[in-house]
Design a protein around this motif. Sequence first.
Motif, PDB file in Angstrom:
ATOM      1  N   ALA A 116       0.799  -1.279  -0.020  1.00 48.81           N
ATOM      2  CA  ALA A 116      -0.015   0.143  -0.023  1.00 48.81           C
ATOM      3  C   ALA A 116       0.882   1.076   0.071  1.00 48.81           C
ATOM      4  O   ALA A 116       0.533   2.364  -0.650  1.00 48.81           O
ATOM      5  N   TYR A 117       2.245   1.200   0.277  1.00 51.16           N
ATOM      6  CA  TYR A 117       3.190   2.383   0.688  1.00 51.16           C
ATOM      7  C   TYR A 117       4.493   1.832   0.342  1.00 51.16           C
ATOM      8  O   TYR A 117       5.389   1.720   0.964  1.00 51.16           O
ATOM      9  N   PRO A 118       4.782   1.649  -1.074  1.00 47.99           N
ATOM     10  CA  PRO A 118       6.054   1.405  -1.289  1.00 47.99           C
ATOM     11  C   PRO A 118       7.037   2.341  -1.030  1.00 47.99           C
ATOM     12  O   PRO A 118       8.286   1.863  -1.018  1.00 47.99           O
ATOM     13  N   SER A 119       6.787   3.625  -0.867  1.00 45.52           N
ATOM     14  CA  SER A 119       7.477   4.480  -0.563  1.00 45.52           C
ATOM     15  C   SER A 119       8.279   4.129   0.901  1.00 45.52           C
ATOM     16  O   SER A 119       9.380   4.689   1.231  1.00 45.52           O
ATOM     17  N   ALA A 160      -6.055 -13.207   8.633  1.00 46.75           N
ATOM     18  CA  ALA A 160      -5.993 -11.474   8.736  1.00 46.75           C
ATOM     19  C   ALA A 160      -6.036 -11.024   7.284  1.00 46.75           C
ATOM     20  O   ALA A 160      -5.022 -11.232   6.678  1.00 46.75           O
ATOM     21  N   TRP A 161      -6.935 -10.564   6.624  1.00 48.05           N
ATOM     22  CA  TRP A 161      -6.848 -10.110   5.409  1.00 48.05           C
ATOM     23  C   TRP A 161      -6.537  -8.819   5.336  1.00 48.05           C
ATOM     24  O   TRP A 161      -6.962  -7.922   6.004  1.00 48.05           O
ATOM     25  N   ALA A 162      -5.468  -8.267   4.329  1.00 48.59           N
ATOM     26  CA  ALA A 162      -5.179  -6.895   4.140  1.00 48.59           C
ATOM     27  C   ALA A 162      -6.328  -5.890   3.556  1.00 48.59           C
ATOM     28  O   ALA A 162      -6.542  -6.456   2.516  1.00 48.59           O
ATOM     29  N   GLU A 163      -6.519  -4.989   4.277  1.00 50.15           N
ATOM     30  CA  GLU A 163      -7.933  -4.460   3.868  1.00 50.15           C
ATOM     31  C   GLU A 163      -7.553  -3.672   2.176  1.00 50.15           C
ATOM     32  O   GLU A 163      -8.533  -3.588   1.561  1.00 50.15           O
ATOM     33  N   ARG A 164      -6.306  -3.253   2.008  1.00 53.09           N
ATOM     34  CA  ARG A 164      -5.887  -2.577   0.614  1.00 53.09           C
ATOM     35  C   ARG A 164      -5.247  -3.827  -0.112  1.00 53.09           C
ATOM     36  O   ARG A 164      -4.533  -3.126  -0.868  1.00 53.09           O
ATOM     37  N   ASP A 165      -5.771  -4.937  -0.158  1.00 52.05           N
ATOM     38  CA  ASP A 165      -5.009  -5.729  -0.912  1.00 52.05           C
ATOM     39  C   ASP A 165      -5.386  -5.824  -2.366  1.00 52.05           C
ATOM     40  O   ASP A 165      -6.520  -6.206  -2.534  1.00 52.05           O
ATOM     41  N   ARG A 166      -4.459  -5.600  -3.298  1.00 52.07           N
ATOM     42  CA  ARG A 166      -4.827  -5.719  -4.714  1.00 52.07           C
ATOM     43  C   ARG A 166      -4.237  -6.617  -5.389  1.00 52.07           C
ATOM     44  O   ARG A 166      -4.565  -6.910  -6.760  1.00 52.07           O
ATOM     45  N   PHE A 167      -3.743  -7.610  -4.833  1.00 50.91           N
ATOM     46  CA  PHE A 167      -3.009  -8.881  -5.497  1.00 50.91           C
ATOM     47  C   PHE A 167      -4.072  -9.956  -5.416  1.00 50.91           C
ATOM     48  O   PHE A 167      -4.188 -10.629  -6.290  1.00 50.91           O
ATOM     49  N   ILE A 168      -4.405 -10.288  -4.184  1.00 54.27           N
ATOM     50  CA  ILE A 168      -5.541 -11.217  -3.948  1.00 54.27           C
ATOM     51  C   ILE A 168      -6.469 -10.620  -3.276  1.00 54.27           C
ATOM     52  O   ILE A 168      -6.656 -10.807  -1.880  1.00 54.27           O
ATOM     53  N   PRO A 169      -7.246  -9.732  -3.988  1.00 55.17           N
ATOM     54  CA  PRO A 169      -8.368  -9.023  -3.343  1.00 55.17           C
ATOM     55  C   PRO A 169      -9.353 -10.106  -2.240  1.00 55.17           C
ATOM     56  O   PRO A 169      -9.587 -11.011  -2.806  1.00 55.17           O
ATOM     57  N   GLY A 177      -5.809  -0.604   6.130  1.00 54.25           N
ATOM     58  CA  GLY A 177      -4.774   0.481   5.704  1.00 54.25           C
ATOM     59  C   GLY A 177      -3.454  -0.164   5.050  1.00 54.25           C
ATOM     60  O   GLY A 177      -2.559   0.261   4.826  1.00 54.25           O
ATOM     61  N   VAL A 178      -3.296  -1.667   5.004  1.00 53.46           N
ATOM     62  CA  VAL A 178      -2.262  -2.305   4.511  1.00 53.46           C
ATOM     63  C   VAL A 178      -2.367  -2.965   3.229  1.00 53.46           C
ATOM     64  O   VAL A 178      -3.580  -3.482   2.718  1.00 53.46           O
ATOM     65  N   GLY A 179      -1.289  -3.308   2.349  1.00 52.82           N
ATOM     66  CA  GLY A 179      -1.499  -4.013   1.212  1.00 52.82           C
ATOM     67  C   GLY A 179      -1.335  -5.559   1.650  1.00 52.82           C
ATOM     68  O   GLY A 179      -1.071  -6.064   2.566  1.00 52.82           O
ATOM     69  N   HIS A 180      -1.091  -6.488   0.218  1.00 50.99           N
ATOM     70  CA  HIS A 180      -0.897  -7.680   0.384  1.00 50.99           C
ATOM     71  C   HIS A 180       0.232  -8.086   1.087  1.00 50.99           C
ATOM     72  O   HIS A 180       0.291  -9.240   1.842  1.00 50.99           O
ATOM     73  N   ASP A 217       4.290  -1.937   4.983  1.00 47.78           N
ATOM     74  CA  ASP A 217       3.527  -1.032   5.152  1.00 47.78           C
ATOM     75  C   ASP A 217       3.179  -0.392   6.696  1.00 47.78           C
ATOM     76  O   ASP A 217       3.135   0.725   6.983  1.00 47.78           O
ATOM     77  N   ASN A 218       2.995  -1.390   7.626  1.00 41.55           N
ATOM     78  CA  ASN A 218       2.886  -1.154   9.026  1.00 41.55           C
ATOM     79  C   ASN A 218       3.529  -2.378   9.904  1.00 41.55           C
ATOM     80  O   ASN A 218       2.650  -3.192  10.258  1.00 41.55           O
ATOM     81  N   PRO A 219       4.806  -2.395   9.992  1.00 38.46           N
ATOM     82  CA  PRO A 219       5.306  -3.524  10.620  1.00 38.46           C
ATOM     83  C   PRO A 219       4.549  -3.465  12.241  1.00 38.46           C
ATOM     84  O   PRO A 219       4.526  -4.730  12.559  1.00 38.46           O
ATOM     85  N   ARG A 220       4.465  -2.474  12.810  1.00 38.68           N
ATOM     86  CA  ARG A 220       3.887  -2.577  14.285  1.00 38.68           C
ATOM     87  C   ARG A 220       2.326  -3.046  14.283  1.00 38.68           C
ATOM     88  O   ARG A 220       2.088  -4.178  15.092  1.00 38.68           O
ATOM     89  N   LEU A 221       1.627  -2.981  13.265  1.00 38.93           N
ATOM     90  CA  LEU A 221       0.219  -3.351  13.018  1.00 38.93           C
ATOM     91  C   LEU A 221       0.482  -4.909  12.891  1.00 38.93           C
ATOM     92  O   LEU A 221      -0.164  -5.821  13.600  1.00 38.93           O
ATOM     93  N   VAL A 222       1.210  -5.361  12.239  1.00 39.88           N
ATOM     94  CA  VAL A 222       1.643  -7.084  11.875  1.00 39.88           C
ATOM     95  C   VAL A 222       2.129  -7.627  13.135  1.00 39.88           C
ATOM     96  O   VAL A 222       1.700  -9.008  13.765  1.00 39.88           O
ATOM     97  N   ALA A 223       3.081  -6.899  13.618  1.00 41.68           N
ATOM     98  CA  ALA A 223       3.711  -7.450  15.049  1.00 41.68           C
ATOM     99  C   ALA A 223       2.436  -7.489  15.927  1.00 41.68           C
ATOM    100  O   ALA A 223       2.413  -8.590  16.814  1.00 41.68           O
ATOM    101  N   ARG A 224       1.648  -6.761  16.326  1.00 39.74           N
ATOM    102  CA  ARG A 224       0.847  -6.781  17.252  1.00 39.74           C
ATOM    103  C   ARG A 224      -0.260  -8.020  16.756  1.00 39.74           C
ATOM    104  O   ARG A 224      -0.761  -8.532  17.839  1.00 39.74           O
ATOM    105  N   ALA A 225      -0.656  -7.949  15.686  1.00 36.51           N
ATOM    106  CA  ALA A 225      -1.549  -9.307  15.269  1.00 36.51           C
ATOM    107  C   ALA A 225      -0.977 -10.429  15.627  1.00 36.51           C
ATOM    108  O   ALA A 225      -1.535 -11.459  16.223  1.00 36.51           O
TER     109      ALA A 225
END
Length: 295
Positions: free
Chosen positions: A172-175, A221-230, A252-255, A260-268
């Motif tokens: 979701a945030y390549p930058s 846990a599905w990534a909300e902004r998953d454009r690869f496998i929606p 707010g994260v991609g596939h 995109d959000n390491p804290r979110l993933v770690a918390r999950a």
Amino acid sequence: MAQLLPVPEQPRHEQVTASFRQGTGSPVVLLHGVSMSWRIWDPVLPFLVGQHDVFAPTLAGHRGGPDLRPGAKPGISAMVDVLCDQLDEQGIETAHVVGNSLGGWLGFELARRGRVKSLLAISPAGTWKAKRDLQRLLLMIRLGCVATGDSRFSVLARNRLVRRAALARSFAYPSRIPVDEMDSLFADLTECEMLGALFGGGADLHQLAEFDVALCPVKIAWAERDRFIPYRRYGLPMRDVVRGAEFVMLPGVGHVPMWDNPRLVARAILEMTAEVDACYEVVPKPRRPKLRRSA
């Protein structure tokens, strides 16, 4: 390793490590997606190693990973065979397993073999509504491999707009991916031998078979902004295959959400492991007070 059809000829990059292991506590195994490596978990690792013994292997047929067993036909079962070997080599009998994309699919198959204490599958592959949905996935991977195979691409990808266009379906945030990580990310893609079998039809691909959640606790846990496998095309069919699993959305994260959000993933991950580990804790019985005899 079984003979694989070649992907576009590429120069070999630097030698890389086959896995990561660090930390103390109950074991956690991290499984990456297709065409990636254990290094995709880098942003999440600092949050986990303080509480868990973390093992992140590179899967068979991927850059830096092991070969398949001799004579094995490329596919899910063959990759799980090697994954079991990797766990055996590390002395890990069972573990909390976290898998993203292909890694999530492998997590289900690993659980069928009794190796999983709990499973957190993040946008897992393995189900689709129609065959064209599978063909769509393979085409996107193929186009990505061809694009990044150009020796000039790594230089072009340092441009923010080019990087965003190339990675928008996965992140979701390549930058947020550091520029010095880009070469390694693209090398993982172009040097993934397993892709040759996927493109040439030589891989043994079948949909995920119905999974019994009695084998282990499962959270998807599905990534909300998953454009690869929606979710609508690939997640909804999984509800019929993994009945009884808990389904949640990662906002707010991609596939591939680790950058995109390491804290979110770690918390999950830590919420899942803490809940399951608490069930295994042995609570000591309270001591019965000694009765005093009266004179």
